[in-house]
Design a protein around this motif. Structure first.
Motif, PDB file in Angstrom:
ATOM      1  N   THR A 184       0.838  -1.207   0.000  1.00 18.37           N
ATOM      2  CA  THR A 184       0.000   0.000   0.000  1.00 18.37           C
ATOM      3  C   THR A 184       0.868   1.251   0.000  1.00 18.37           C
ATOM      4  O   THR A 184       0.658   2.169  -0.800  1.00 18.37           O
ATOM      5  CB  THR A 184      -0.916   0.011   1.250  1.00 18.37           C
ATOM      6  N   ALA A 185       1.860   1.271   0.885  1.00 14.98           N
ATOM      7  CA  ALA A 185       2.725   2.460   0.990  1.00 14.98           C
ATOM      8  C   ALA A 185       3.442   2.717  -0.338  1.00 14.98           C
ATOM      9  O   ALA A 185       3.543   3.858  -0.788  1.00 14.98           O
ATOM     10  CB  ALA A 185       3.724   2.279   2.119  1.00 14.98           C
ATOM     11  N   ARG A 186       3.895   1.638  -0.969  1.00 14.80           N
ATOM     12  CA  ARG A 186       4.612   1.777  -2.244  1.00 14.80           C
ATOM     13  C   ARG A 186       3.684   2.403  -3.299  1.00 14.80           C
ATOM     14  O   ARG A 186       4.060   3.331  -4.016  1.00 14.80           O
ATOM     15  CB  ARG A 186       5.107   0.406  -2.701  1.00 14.80           C
ATOM     16  N   ALA A 187       2.444   1.888  -3.366  1.00 11.31           N
ATOM     17  CA  ALA A 187       1.506   2.374  -4.377  1.00 11.31           C
ATOM     18  C   ALA A 187       1.068   3.816  -4.086  1.00 11.31           C
ATOM     19  O   ALA A 187       0.938   4.624  -5.004  1.00 11.31           O
ATOM     20  CB  ALA A 187       0.290   1.450  -4.440  1.00 11.31           C
ATOM     21  N   VAL A 188       0.870   4.137  -2.801  1.00  9.93           N
ATOM     22  CA  VAL A 188       0.509   5.519  -2.460  1.00  9.93           C
ATOM     23  C   VAL A 188       1.650   6.447  -2.866  1.00  9.93           C
ATOM     24  O   VAL A 188       1.429   7.514  -3.443  1.00  9.93           O
ATOM     25  CB  VAL A 188       0.207   5.666  -0.941  1.00  9.93           C
ATOM     26  N   ALA A 189       2.876   6.024  -2.581  1.00  8.19           N
ATOM     27  CA  ALA A 189       4.051   6.851  -2.921  1.00  8.19           C
ATOM     28  C   ALA A 189       4.079   7.139  -4.416  1.00  8.19           C
ATOM     29  O   ALA A 189       4.278   8.278  -4.841  1.00  8.19           O
ATOM     30  CB  ALA A 189       5.336   6.146  -2.486  1.00  8.19           C
ATOM     31  N   GLU A 190       3.818   6.109  -5.209  1.00  6.20           N
ATOM     32  CA  GLU A 190       3.857   6.301  -6.664  1.00  6.20           C
ATOM     33  C   GLU A 190       2.750   7.227  -7.134  1.00  6.20           C
ATOM     34  O   GLU A 190       2.970   8.109  -7.945  1.00  6.20           O
ATOM     35  CB  GLU A 190       3.757   4.949  -7.361  1.00  6.20           C
ATOM     36  N   ALA A 206      30.413  -4.269  13.380  1.00  2.00           N
ATOM     37  CA  ALA A 206      30.095  -4.180  11.946  1.00  2.00           C
ATOM     38  C   ALA A 206      29.156  -3.000  11.673  1.00  2.00           C
ATOM     39  O   ALA A 206      29.321  -2.289  10.681  1.00  2.00           O
ATOM     40  CB  ALA A 206      29.462  -5.487  11.469  1.00  2.00           C
ATOM     41  N   LEU A 207      28.196  -2.783  12.585  1.00  2.00           N
ATOM     42  CA  LEU A 207      27.251  -1.673  12.379  1.00  2.00           C
ATOM     43  C   LEU A 207      27.976  -0.327  12.305  1.00  2.00           C
ATOM     44  O   LEU A 207      27.535   0.592  11.634  1.00  2.00           O
ATOM     45  CB  LEU A 207      26.210  -1.620  13.504  1.00  2.00           C
ATOM     46  N   LYS A 208      29.116  -0.250  13.006  1.00  2.00           N
ATOM     47  CA  LYS A 208      29.864   1.021  13.004  1.00  2.00           C
ATOM     48  C   LYS A 208      30.522   1.279  11.660  1.00  2.00           C
ATOM     49  O   LYS A 208      30.794   2.416  11.303  1.00  2.00           O
ATOM     50  CB  LYS A 208      30.943   0.994  14.094  1.00  2.00           C
ATOM     51  N   THR A 209      30.817   0.202  10.927  1.00  2.00           N
ATOM     52  CA  THR A 209      31.567   0.402   9.684  1.00  2.00           C
ATOM     53  C   THR A 209      30.696   0.244   8.426  1.00  2.00           C
ATOM     54  O   THR A 209      31.048   0.750   7.373  1.00  2.00           O
ATOM     55  CB  THR A 209      32.733  -0.609   9.585  1.00  2.00           C
ATOM     56  N   TYR A 210      29.575  -0.483   8.553  1.00  2.00           N
ATOM     57  CA  TYR A 210      28.767  -0.736   7.355  1.00  2.00           C
ATOM     58  C   TYR A 210      28.019   0.516   6.900  1.00  2.00           C
ATOM     59  O   TYR A 210      27.508   1.280   7.723  1.00  2.00           O
ATOM     60  CB  TYR A 210      27.735  -1.844   7.611  1.00  2.00           C
ATOM     61  N   ASP A 211      27.938   0.638   5.595  1.00  2.00           N
ATOM     62  CA  ASP A 211      27.195   1.743   5.024  1.00  2.00           C
ATOM     63  C   ASP A 211      25.915   1.151   4.413  1.00  2.00           C
ATOM     64  O   ASP A 211      25.989   0.305   3.520  1.00  2.00           O
ATOM     65  CB  ASP A 211      28.108   2.365   3.946  1.00  2.00           C
ATOM     66  N   VAL A 212      24.752   1.531   4.956  1.00  2.00           N
ATOM     67  CA  VAL A 212      23.482   1.026   4.406  1.00  2.00           C
ATOM     68  C   VAL A 212      22.829   2.164   3.639  1.00  2.00           C
ATOM     69  O   VAL A 212      22.592   3.234   4.208  1.00  2.00           O
ATOM     70  CB  VAL A 212      22.531   0.549   5.529  1.00  2.00           C
ATOM     71  N   THR A 213      22.545   1.944   2.357  1.00  2.94           N
ATOM     72  CA  THR A 213      21.860   2.993   1.599  1.00  2.94           C
ATOM     73  C   THR A 213      20.581   2.451   0.970  1.00  2.94           C
ATOM     74  O   THR A 213      20.488   1.265   0.645  1.00  2.94           O
ATOM     75  CB  THR A 213      22.769   3.613   0.509  1.00  2.94           C
ATOM     76  N   LEU A 214      19.604   3.344   0.851  1.00  2.30           N
ATOM     77  CA  LEU A 214      18.285   2.972   0.374  1.00  2.30           C
ATOM     78  C   LEU A 214      17.945   3.829  -0.834  1.00  2.30           C
ATOM     79  O   LEU A 214      18.348   4.987  -0.901  1.00  2.30           O
ATOM     80  CB  LEU A 214      17.250   3.275   1.470  1.00  2.30           C
ATOM     81  N   GLN A 215      17.195   3.234  -1.748  1.00  5.19           N
ATOM     82  CA  GLN A 215      16.808   4.013  -2.927  1.00  5.19           C
ATOM     83  C   GLN A 215      15.467   3.500  -3.444  1.00  5.19           C
ATOM     84  O   GLN A 215      15.296   2.303  -3.657  1.00  5.19           O
ATOM     85  CB  GLN A 215      17.892   3.806  -4.001  1.00  5.19           C
ATOM     86  N   PHE A 216      14.512   4.405  -3.608  1.00  5.69           N
ATOM     87  CA  PHE A 216      13.198   4.017  -4.149  1.00  5.69           C
ATOM     88  C   PHE A 216      13.164   4.476  -5.597  1.00  5.69           C
ATOM     89  O   PHE A 216      13.174   5.666  -5.885  1.00  5.69           O
ATOM     90  CB  PHE A 216      12.091   4.691  -3.333  1.00  5.69           C
ATOM     91  N   LYS A 217      13.169   3.487  -6.507  1.00  7.08           N
ATOM     92  CA  LYS A 217      13.259   3.839  -7.917  1.00  7.08           C
ATOM     93  C   LYS A 217      12.379   2.903  -8.748  1.00  7.08           C
ATOM     94  O   LYS A 217      12.412   1.685  -8.550  1.00  7.08           O
ATOM     95  CB  LYS A 217      14.724   3.669  -8.351  1.00  7.08           C
ATOM     96  N   ASN A 218      11.599   3.462  -9.651  1.00 11.73           N
ATOM     97  CA  ASN A 218      10.700   2.683 -10.509  1.00 11.73           C
ATOM     98  C   ASN A 218       9.851   1.680  -9.720  1.00 11.73           C
ATOM     99  O   ASN A 218       9.718   0.517 -10.108  1.00 11.73           O
ATOM    100  CB  ASN A 218      11.483   1.937 -11.598  1.00 11.73           C
ATOM    101  N   GLY A 219       9.350   2.111  -8.579  1.00 14.79           N
ATOM    102  CA  GLY A 219       8.459   1.260  -7.793  1.00 14.79           C
ATOM    103  C   GLY A 219       9.161   0.192  -6.974  1.00 14.79           C
ATOM    104  O   GLY A 219       8.521  -0.615  -6.311  1.00 14.79           O
TER     105      GLY A 219
END
Ligand code: DC
Length: 214
Positions: free
Chosen positions: A16-22, A55-68
């Protein structure tokens, strides 16, 4: 603006959240995907908490919402496809009980939403992470219906799916998510409760959009 949808596993929050966002031209933020991503790290260090915290101190977590699609990267490597694997689903609620893990995720979530308008889904967004969210929803549905949806989702993603195993996993996750000490799954007092059991995805999306427009 931030809209949040909380609720148990498989209640239709993410789709639902994905579709509302789009439809609304805003960003989607899948907080469960974040927990799943750090669960991969936890599994990778053989569930050793000290190694996990390092590990949490060194890991880089990145997020991207693209084309649904909500993409997640760990140190630049895409892990999106791995997040729905059974081994992750089985371990993620344990990781979600760890205070340091929750703080890590929450810091990122709060940082991310500064960059625009978002609709986010999770378990504790309305109660703990974004208590001042502009709109709060709490989705519920019968467990069998939720399991059927997860089954379809996994099957259409080409993943091995077993309905009884999914029911058992959802049951166990609901139990752990609702009974943990820190930020358990709970409806915020000012959230609108929506029973999605008999609603279609279109109904759910329309309901959220109507409330926000209201
Ligand atoms: O939404 P999901 O099934 O991908 O979430 C996976 C797990 O992450 C869920 O079982 C509990 C945890 N979680 C959480 O504790 N708090 C959130 N805001 C989102 C997810």
């Amino acid at each position: 603006m931030i809209i949040v949808i909380d609720g148990p596993a498989g209640s239709g929050k993410s789709s639902t959240a994905r579709a509302v966002a789009e439809q609304a031209g805003i960003q989607f933020l899948d907080s469960g995907a974040f927990y799943r991503a750090i669960t991969l790290i936890y599994i990778d260090v053989n569930c050793d908490r000290a190694a996990f915290f390092d590990a949490l101190k060194t890991y880089d977590v990145t997020l991207q919402f693209k084309n649904g699609v909500f993409h997640v990267f760990l140190n630049g490597n895409e892990v999106t496809e791995l997040l729905r694997e059974q081994r992750v689903s089985e371990m993620v609620s344990e990781v979600a009980t760890i205070n340091e893990a929750r703080e890590f995720v929450n810091t990122h979530l709060r940082e991310v939403v500064k960059s625009g308008d978002f609709i986010a889904d999770g378990r504790d967004l309305g109660t703990a992470v974004f208590p001042d969210a502009d709109y709060k929803f709490y989705f519920v549905a019968d467990i069998r219906e939720r399991a059927r949806r997860r089954f379809k989702e996994m099957a259409s993603a080409g993943l091995d799916a077993d309905l009884n195993q999914i029911i058992a996993n959802i049951y166990e996750r609901d139990r752990k998510d609702s009974s943990r000490e820190i930020a358990p799954l709970r409806k915020a007092d000012d959230a609108i409760e929506v029973d999605t059991g008999k609603m279609t995805l279109e109904d759910q999306v329309q309901f959220v959009i109507d409330q926000v427009r209201h």
